[in-house]
Scaffold this active site. Structure first.
Site, PDB file in Angstrom:
ATOM      1  N   ASP A 163       1.351  -5.811  -3.640  1.00  0.00           N
ATOM      2  CA  ASP A 163       2.786  -5.665  -3.418  1.00  0.00           C
ATOM      3  C   ASP A 163       3.094  -4.300  -2.800  1.00  0.00           C
ATOM      4  O   ASP A 163       2.424  -3.315  -3.110  1.00  0.00           O
ATOM      5  CB  ASP A 163       3.503  -5.819  -4.756  1.00  0.00           C
ATOM      6  CG  ASP A 163       4.935  -6.288  -4.587  1.00  0.00           C
ATOM      7  OD1 ASP A 163       5.347  -6.519  -3.435  1.00  0.00           O
ATOM      8  OD2 ASP A 163       5.632  -6.411  -5.601  1.00  0.00           O
ATOM      9  N   HIS A 188       2.544  -5.356   6.608  1.00  0.00           N
ATOM     10  CA  HIS A 188       1.512  -6.370   6.331  1.00  0.00           C
ATOM     11  C   HIS A 188       0.239  -6.070   7.137  1.00  0.00           C
ATOM     12  O   HIS A 188      -0.868  -6.264   6.639  1.00  0.00           O
ATOM     13  CB  HIS A 188       2.032  -7.770   6.661  1.00  0.00           C
ATOM     14  CG  HIS A 188       3.166  -8.205   5.771  1.00  0.00           C
ATOM     15  ND1 HIS A 188       3.155  -8.007   4.406  1.00  0.00           N
ATOM     16  CD2 HIS A 188       4.352  -8.806   6.053  1.00  0.00           C
ATOM     17  CE1 HIS A 188       4.278  -8.476   3.885  1.00  0.00           C
ATOM     18  NE2 HIS A 188       5.025  -8.954   4.866  1.00  0.00           N
ATOM     19  N   LEU A 213     -20.794 -10.640  -3.294  1.00  0.00           N
ATOM     20  CA  LEU A 213     -19.406 -10.539  -3.773  1.00  0.00           C
ATOM     21  C   LEU A 213     -18.684 -11.851  -3.455  1.00  0.00           C
ATOM     22  O   LEU A 213     -18.793 -12.365  -2.340  1.00  0.00           O
ATOM     23  CB  LEU A 213     -18.702  -9.368  -3.080  1.00  0.00           C
ATOM     24  CG  LEU A 213     -17.269  -9.019  -3.500  1.00  0.00           C
ATOM     25  CD1 LEU A 213     -17.003  -7.538  -3.245  1.00  0.00           C
ATOM     26  CD2 LEU A 213     -16.211  -9.822  -2.764  1.00  0.00           C
TER      27      LEU A 213
END
Ligand code: FPP
Length: 225
Positions: free
Chosen positions: A2, A19, A113
Protein backbone atom coordinates in the site's frame (compact mmCIF):
# COMPACT_ATOMS: atom_id res chain seq x y z
CA UNK A 1 1.84 -3.16 -1.06
CA UNK A 2 0.00 0.00 0.00
CA UNK A 3 1.07 3.59 -0.56
CA UNK A 4 1.92 3.85 -4.26
CA UNK A 5 -0.65 6.58 -4.84
CA UNK A 6 0.54 8.70 -1.90
CA UNK A 7 4.17 8.23 -2.94
CA UNK A 8 3.26 9.72 -6.34
CA UNK A 9 1.10 12.50 -4.90
CA UNK A 10 3.94 13.70 -2.66
CA UNK A 11 5.98 14.19 -5.85
CA UNK A 12 3.10 15.78 -7.82
CA UNK A 13 3.11 12.75 -10.13
CA UNK A 14 0.08 10.78 -11.40
CA UNK A 15 -0.92 7.72 -9.34
CA UNK A 16 0.26 5.36 -12.07
CA UNK A 17 3.81 6.69 -11.61
CA UNK A 18 3.54 5.40 -8.05
CA UNK A 19 2.53 1.96 -9.32
CA UNK A 20 5.49 1.96 -11.75
CA UNK A 21 7.80 2.75 -8.84
CA UNK A 22 5.97 0.08 -6.82
CA UNK A 23 6.83 -2.43 -9.51
CA UNK A 24 10.54 -1.46 -9.29
CA UNK A 25 10.29 -2.09 -5.56
CA UNK A 26 8.75 -5.54 -6.19
CA UNK A 27 11.80 -6.50 -8.30
CA UNK A 28 14.14 -5.17 -5.63
CA UNK A 29 12.36 -6.89 -2.70
CA UNK A 30 12.35 -10.24 -4.50
CA UNK A 31 16.12 -9.95 -4.97
CA UNK A 32 16.55 -9.11 -1.29
CA UNK A 33 14.36 -12.07 -0.29
CA UNK A 34 16.47 -14.37 -2.49
CA UNK A 35 19.55 -12.99 -0.77
CA UNK A 36 17.99 -13.60 2.68
CA UNK A 37 17.03 -17.20 1.69
CA UNK A 38 13.32 -16.48 2.21
CA UNK A 39 11.47 -19.32 0.53
CA UNK A 40 7.94 -17.94 0.15
CA UNK A 41 6.87 -14.41 -0.76
CA UNK A 42 3.23 -13.51 -1.41
CA UNK A 43 2.28 -10.11 -2.77
CA UNK A 44 -1.20 -8.56 -2.84
CA UNK A 45 -1.10 -6.82 -6.22
CA UNK A 46 -4.79 -6.33 -7.00
CA UNK A 47 -7.79 -6.97 -4.78
CA UNK A 48 -11.31 -7.89 -5.87
CA UNK A 49 -12.25 -4.36 -4.71
CA UNK A 50 -9.60 -2.59 -6.85
CA UNK A 51 -11.88 -2.74 -9.94
CA UNK A 52 -13.71 0.19 -8.32
CA UNK A 53 -10.75 2.49 -9.09
CA UNK A 54 -10.89 4.90 -12.05
CA UNK A 55 -10.91 3.02 -15.35
CA UNK A 56 -7.67 4.71 -16.43
CA UNK A 57 -5.81 3.50 -13.31
CA UNK A 58 -7.15 -0.07 -13.63
CA UNK A 59 -6.13 -0.29 -17.26
CA UNK A 60 -2.63 1.12 -16.53
CA UNK A 61 -2.24 -1.45 -13.73
CA UNK A 62 -3.22 -4.24 -16.14
CA UNK A 63 -0.63 -2.89 -18.60
CA UNK A 64 1.96 -2.97 -15.84
CA UNK A 65 1.13 -6.62 -15.02
CA UNK A 66 1.51 -7.57 -18.69
CA UNK A 67 4.81 -5.70 -18.94
CA UNK A 68 6.05 -7.27 -15.68
CA UNK A 69 5.31 -10.78 -16.90
CA UNK A 70 6.90 -10.12 -20.31
CA UNK A 71 10.07 -8.69 -18.83
CA UNK A 72 10.54 -10.63 -15.59
CA UNK A 73 9.72 -14.30 -16.14
CA UNK A 74 13.13 -15.10 -17.70
CA UNK A 75 14.94 -13.44 -14.81
CA UNK A 76 12.75 -15.28 -12.29
CA UNK A 77 13.51 -18.56 -14.01
CA UNK A 78 17.27 -17.89 -13.93
CA UNK A 79 17.02 -17.07 -10.21
CA UNK A 80 15.14 -20.24 -9.30
CA UNK A 81 11.82 -18.47 -8.64
CA UNK A 82 8.61 -20.48 -9.00
CA UNK A 83 5.71 -18.18 -9.94
CA UNK A 84 2.08 -18.63 -8.96
CA UNK A 85 -0.72 -16.16 -9.61
CA UNK A 86 -3.84 -16.73 -7.51
CA UNK A 87 -7.26 -15.09 -7.57
CA UNK A 88 -10.27 -15.06 -9.88
CA UNK A 89 -8.36 -14.70 -13.14
CA UNK A 90 -11.50 -15.04 -15.28
CA UNK A 91 -11.98 -11.25 -15.34
CA UNK A 92 -8.53 -10.57 -16.83
CA UNK A 93 -8.11 -10.33 -20.59
CA UNK A 94 -6.82 -13.27 -22.56
CA UNK A 95 -3.32 -11.89 -23.16
CA UNK A 96 -2.74 -11.49 -19.42
CA UNK A 97 -4.15 -14.94 -18.65
CA UNK A 98 -1.91 -16.53 -21.31
CA UNK A 99 1.18 -14.80 -19.93
CA UNK A 100 0.31 -15.97 -16.42
CA UNK A 101 -0.14 -19.57 -17.60
CA UNK A 102 3.15 -19.46 -19.56
CA UNK A 103 5.05 -17.95 -16.61
CA UNK A 104 3.69 -20.54 -14.19
CA UNK A 105 4.42 -23.39 -16.58
CA UNK A 106 7.97 -22.24 -17.30
CA UNK A 107 8.95 -21.77 -13.65
CA UNK A 108 7.00 -24.64 -12.11
CA UNK A 109 10.01 -26.79 -11.13
CA UNK A 110 12.00 -23.98 -9.50
CA UNK A 111 12.54 -24.36 -5.78
CA UNK A 112 14.61 -21.48 -4.46
CA UNK A 113 11.74 -19.08 -3.84
CA UNK A 114 8.01 -19.47 -4.42
CA UNK A 115 6.53 -16.12 -5.45
CA UNK A 116 2.75 -15.80 -5.32
CA UNK A 117 1.02 -12.79 -6.82
CA UNK A 118 -2.54 -12.35 -5.58
CA UNK A 119 -4.53 -10.74 -8.39
CA UNK A 120 -8.28 -10.12 -8.36
CA UNK A 121 -7.97 -11.90 -5.05
CA UNK A 122 -10.06 -11.69 -1.91
CA UNK A 123 -9.77 -13.85 1.20
CA UNK A 124 -13.54 -14.41 1.37
CA UNK A 125 -13.60 -15.36 -2.31
CA UNK A 126 -10.83 -17.89 -1.63
CA UNK A 127 -12.73 -19.57 1.22
CA UNK A 128 -16.06 -19.64 -0.65
CA UNK A 129 -14.38 -20.93 -3.79
CA UNK A 130 -12.76 -23.72 -1.75
CA UNK A 131 -16.09 -24.68 -0.13
CA UNK A 132 -17.90 -24.71 -3.48
CA UNK A 133 -15.20 -26.82 -5.15
CA UNK A 134 -15.10 -29.20 -2.20
CA UNK A 135 -18.89 -29.58 -2.41
CA UNK A 136 -18.69 -30.26 -6.13
CA UNK A 137 -16.23 -33.11 -5.41
CA UNK A 138 -18.14 -34.41 -2.40
CA UNK A 139 -21.84 -34.04 -3.27
CA UNK A 140 -22.99 -36.55 -0.68
CA UNK A 141 -20.99 -35.15 2.26
CA UNK A 142 -22.74 -32.98 4.85
CA UNK A 143 -19.89 -31.26 6.69
CA UNK A 144 -16.40 -30.19 5.76
CA UNK A 145 -13.51 -29.91 8.24
CA UNK A 146 -10.26 -27.90 8.11
CA UNK A 147 -8.17 -30.78 6.84
CA UNK A 148 -10.58 -31.59 4.02
CA UNK A 149 -10.93 -27.95 2.96
CA UNK A 150 -7.22 -27.02 3.03
CA UNK A 151 -6.32 -28.63 -0.33
CA UNK A 152 -9.04 -26.55 -2.03
CA UNK A 153 -7.64 -23.18 -0.92
CA UNK A 154 -5.78 -21.26 -3.60
CA UNK A 155 -2.42 -21.43 -1.79
CA UNK A 156 -2.57 -25.09 -0.78
CA UNK A 157 0.95 -25.57 -2.24
CA UNK A 158 2.51 -23.27 0.38
CA UNK A 159 2.89 -23.29 4.16
CA UNK A 160 0.86 -20.67 6.02
CA UNK A 161 2.64 -17.29 6.21
CA UNK A 162 4.84 -16.57 9.25
CA UNK A 163 4.89 -12.81 8.75
CA UNK A 164 2.36 -10.42 7.23
CA UNK A 165 3.64 -6.95 6.34
CA UNK A 166 1.38 -4.06 5.36
CA UNK A 167 3.02 -0.86 4.20
CA UNK A 168 1.36 2.55 3.92
CA UNK A 169 0.13 3.12 7.48
CA UNK A 170 -3.27 1.35 7.53
CA UNK A 171 -3.65 -1.30 10.19
CA UNK A 172 -6.01 -3.83 8.66
CA UNK A 173 -5.92 -7.02 6.60
CA UNK A 174 -8.33 -5.79 3.89
CA UNK A 175 -9.55 -9.21 2.76
CA UNK A 176 -6.07 -10.62 2.12
CA UNK A 177 -5.31 -14.26 3.02
CA UNK A 178 -8.00 -14.52 5.72
CA UNK A 179 -7.75 -18.27 6.30
CA UNK A 180 -3.99 -18.55 5.90
CA UNK A 181 -3.12 -15.64 8.22
CA UNK A 182 -4.73 -17.27 11.27
CA UNK A 183 -1.38 -17.57 13.11
CA UNK A 184 0.75 -15.07 11.19
CA UNK A 185 2.58 -12.31 13.01
CA UNK A 186 1.24 -8.95 11.82
CA UNK A 187 3.57 -6.05 11.08
CA UNK A 188 2.37 -2.60 10.06
CA UNK A 189 4.62 0.20 8.88
CA UNK A 190 3.97 3.80 7.80
CA UNK A 191 6.58 3.39 5.04
CA UNK A 192 4.97 3.70 1.60
CA UNK A 193 5.51 0.62 -0.59
CA UNK A 194 7.86 2.33 -3.10
CA UNK A 195 10.11 3.29 -0.13
CA UNK A 196 10.12 -0.19 1.45
CA UNK A 197 13.80 -1.09 1.03
CA UNK A 198 16.17 -3.75 2.42
CA UNK A 199 16.64 -1.86 5.67
CA UNK A 200 12.86 -1.63 6.21
CA UNK A 201 12.41 -5.33 5.42
CA UNK A 202 15.16 -6.24 7.88
CA UNK A 203 13.38 -4.19 10.58
CA UNK A 204 10.21 -6.23 9.96
CA UNK A 205 12.15 -9.50 10.14
CA UNK A 206 13.89 -8.36 13.34
CA UNK A 207 10.50 -7.56 14.89
CA UNK A 208 9.22 -11.01 13.86
CA UNK A 209 12.23 -12.72 15.47
CA UNK A 210 11.49 -11.09 18.82
CA UNK A 211 7.94 -12.42 18.96
CA UNK A 212 6.98 -15.50 20.93
CA UNK A 213 4.84 -17.77 18.78
CA UNK A 214 2.79 -19.94 21.09
CA UNK A 215 0.08 -21.31 18.74
CA UNK A 216 -2.30 -21.52 21.71
CA UNK A 217 0.21 -23.00 24.18
CA UNK A 218 1.51 -21.32 27.36
CA UNK A 219 5.05 -19.86 27.60
CA UNK A 220 5.94 -22.62 30.11
CA UNK A 221 4.88 -25.34 27.69
CA UNK A 222 7.10 -23.81 25.01
CA UNK A 223 10.10 -23.92 27.36
CA UNK A 224 9.48 -27.61 28.07
CA UNK A 225 9.52 -28.56 24.38
C1 FPP B 1 -1.91 -0.04 -3.42
O1 FPP B 1 -1.44 1.31 -3.33
C2 FPP B 1 -1.28 -0.71 -4.56
C3 FPP B 1 -1.95 -1.31 -5.60
C4 FPP B 1 -3.42 -1.37 -5.68
C5 FPP B 1 -1.23 -1.90 -6.74
C6 FPP B 1 0.00 -2.69 -6.42
C7 FPP B 1 0.80 -2.83 -7.66
C8 FPP B 1 2.14 -2.73 -7.75
C9 FPP B 1 3.04 -2.58 -6.58
C10 FPP B 1 2.82 -2.72 -9.08
C11 FPP B 1 2.92 -3.98 -9.86
C12 FPP B 1 3.10 -5.23 -9.12
C13 FPP B 1 3.39 -6.41 -9.71
C14 FPP B 1 3.42 -7.63 -8.87
C15 FPP B 1 3.70 -6.52 -11.15
P1 FPP B 1 -2.49 2.51 -3.44
O2 FPP B 1 -2.64 2.88 -4.87
O3 FPP B 1 -3.75 2.12 -2.73
O4 FPP B 1 -1.75 3.65 -2.67
P2 FPP B 1 -2.45 4.81 -1.81
O5 FPP B 1 -3.11 4.15 -0.64
O6 FPP B 1 -1.28 5.66 -1.39
O7 FPP B 1 -3.40 5.54 -2.70
Amino acid sequence: MDGNGRWAKKRLLPRVAGHAQGFERVRNIIEICLDRSIEYVTLFAFSSENWRRPQEEVSRLMGLFVMALESEVSRMHRNGVCLHVVGDLSRFDERLRDLIAEGEQRTRNNQRLTLTICANYGGRWDILNAVNNWRRDNPAAVEVDEQALAPYLSMSYAPEPDLFIRTGGEQRISNFLLWQLAYAELYFTDTLWPDFDAEKLDLAIASFRKRERRFGRTSEQLLER
